[in-house]
Design a protein around this motif. Structure first.
Motif, PDB file in Angstrom:
ATOM      1  N   ALA A 144       0.761  -1.173  -0.021  1.00 48.29           N
ATOM      2  CA  ALA A 144       0.035  -0.157  -0.039  1.00 48.29           C
ATOM      3  C   ALA A 144       0.829   1.351   0.006  1.00 48.29           C
ATOM      4  O   ALA A 144       0.647   2.317  -0.575  1.00 48.29           O
ATOM      5  CB  ALA A 144      -0.943   0.005   1.158  1.00 48.29           C
ATOM      6  N   SER A 145       2.035   1.197   0.571  1.00 50.72           N
ATOM      7  CA  SER A 145       2.750   2.366   0.547  1.00 50.72           C
ATOM      8  C   SER A 145       3.978   2.551  -0.666  1.00 50.72           C
ATOM      9  O   SER A 145       4.891   3.311  -0.663  1.00 50.72           O
ATOM     10  CB  SER A 145       3.768   2.246   1.988  1.00 50.72           C
ATOM     11  N   MET A 146       3.645   1.734  -1.673  1.00 47.35           N
ATOM     12  CA  MET A 146       4.547   1.687  -2.736  1.00 47.35           C
ATOM     13  C   MET A 146       4.267   2.749  -3.574  1.00 47.35           C
ATOM     14  O   MET A 146       3.032   3.132  -3.755  1.00 47.35           O
ATOM     15  CB  MET A 146       4.671   0.257  -3.387  1.00 47.35           C
ATOM     16  N   PRO A 147       4.998   3.326  -4.430  1.00 44.82           N
ATOM     17  CA  PRO A 147       4.614   4.322  -5.452  1.00 44.82           C
ATOM     18  C   PRO A 147       3.601   3.785  -6.381  1.00 44.82           C
ATOM     19  O   PRO A 147       3.783   2.578  -6.774  1.00 44.82           O
ATOM     20  CB  PRO A 147       5.902   4.816  -6.270  1.00 44.82           C
ATOM     21  N   LEU A 148       2.729   4.822  -6.979  1.00 45.68           N
ATOM     22  CA  LEU A 148       1.728   4.175  -7.799  1.00 45.68           C
ATOM     23  C   LEU A 148       2.374   3.364  -9.259  1.00 45.68           C
ATOM     24  O   LEU A 148       3.539   3.828  -9.658  1.00 45.68           O
ATOM     25  CB  LEU A 148       0.769   5.458  -8.260  1.00 45.68           C
ATOM     26  N   GLY A 149       1.805   2.400  -9.508  1.00 49.07           N
ATOM     27  CA  GLY A 149       2.184   1.776 -10.762  1.00 49.07           C
ATOM     28  C   GLY A 149       3.448   0.805 -10.533  1.00 49.07           C
ATOM     29  O   GLY A 149       4.097   0.070 -11.385  1.00 49.07           O
TER      30      GLY A 149
END
Ligand code: ACK
Length: 222
Positions: A144-149
Motif C-alpha cells: 500500500a505504501s509503494m509508489p503508484l504503478g
C-alpha cells in the motif's frame, strides 16, 4: 439491461505488438537458459524444486498467452472500481492508442517469471487511481505504501498451477524488500544487466538497456 452488464472487459491493459512479443520471448528464454547454468542459481535450487535437483527453467514456466501489462482487472464489472475505471476520461481518450512501454527488469521466483514495466507520467494516467490498485492482488501488506504503478509488469510465464495474478504480487514483494533497504546479493554481471538475489527464490535482473516495447492500450474480453 443485460448487455450493459457484460460490457466491461476481463481487464484493460497495454497489449504488446507482435513484433516485440517475439523479441521479448527470445530475450527472456535466453535469460532463463543462462540463469539455469549459473553456480549461484544452482546453489539455491532448493527454492524451486524442493530438492537440490536440476530444473529446466524453460520447461518450468508455462507461457500465459498474449504478452500484456494489465492496468485494471475488471472481471467483467465484478471487480471493485471497474466501472469507475472504464469511465475515466484518460481511458476513453487513450483507448486504441500505441504507447512505448519501458521494460526495466526481469524477475524470476519459484512461482512466476515476469518483466517489470516502468511507467511514464502519461502512462500513469491509465493506472487505476483507487489507492489500493497496488494491493488489488492482495497479500502484500507493505504494498500500500509503494509508489503508484509499482506493480506494473508483463507476465512471461507461470509455474504449474500458478495463476498470472501472482506475477504482480511477486514483483511487489521484491520491490518492497528493496524499499525496506535490502540490498540483496549481487551475484552476477550478465550481458543484459546486473543479477541480484533477494532470498527464497527471488531473482531480479536489472536491465542495462531497458527494452522499449510498443503496446496498444485496449481491453481483453476472453
Ligand atoms: O499477468 P496479469 O497481469 O495477471 O494478467 C492477467 C489478467 O489479469 C487476466 O487474468 C490479471 N489479474 C487477474 N486477477 C487479478 C487481480 N485480482 N488483480 C490484478 N490483476 C489480476 C492477470
Amino acid at each position: 439491461g443485460p448487455l450493459e452488464e457484460v460490457s466491461l472487459p476481463l481487464y484493460f491493459g497495454w497489449f504488446l505488438l507482435s513484433s516485440i512479443q517475439d523479441k521479448i520471448k527470445c530475450t527472456s528464454m535466453d535469460f532463463l537458459k543462462t540463469l539455469d547454468t549459473l553456480e549461484a542459481f544452482k546453489k539455491h535450487l532448493i527454492d524451486f524444486s524442493g530438492k537440490a535437483e536440476e530444473v529446466d527453467l524453460e520447461q518450468y514456466f508455462q507461457p500465459t498467452g498474449i504478452l500484456h501489462c494489465t492496468t485494471k482487472f475488471c472481471n467483467y464489472g465484478k471487480a471493485e472500481g471497474a466501472k469507475e475505471y472504464a469511465e475515466k476520461q484518460a481511458v476513453k481518450d487513450f483507448y486504441g492508442s500505441i504507447f512505448d512501454l519501458s521494460l526495466s527488469a526481469l524477475f524470476v521466483t519459484p512461482r512466476t517469471f515476469g518483466a517489470r514495466v516502468s511507467l511514464t507520467e502519461e502512462q500513469l494516467q491509465l493506472w487505476p487511481a483507487d489507492a489500493d490498485a497496488e494491493k488489488q492482488a492482495e497479500s502484500v501488506p507493505a504494498a500500500a505504501s509503494m509508489p503508484l504503478g509499482s506493480r506494473a509488469h508483463v507476465t512471461l510465464g507461470c509455474a504449474e498451477n500458478v495463476e498470472p495474478v501472482q506475477t504482480g504480487v511477486d514483483l511487489l514483494e521484491i520491490l518492497t524488500l528493496q524499499q525496506e533497504g535490502q540490498q540483496g546479493e549481487q551475484v552476477e554481471e550478465m550481458e543484459l544487466g546486473t543479477l541480484t538475489y533477494y532470498g527464497t527464490g527471488k531473482w531480479l535482473l536489472n536491465l542495462r538497456e531497458p527494452i522499449s516495447a510498443p503496446a496498444c492500450f485496449s481491453s481483453f474480453y476472453g
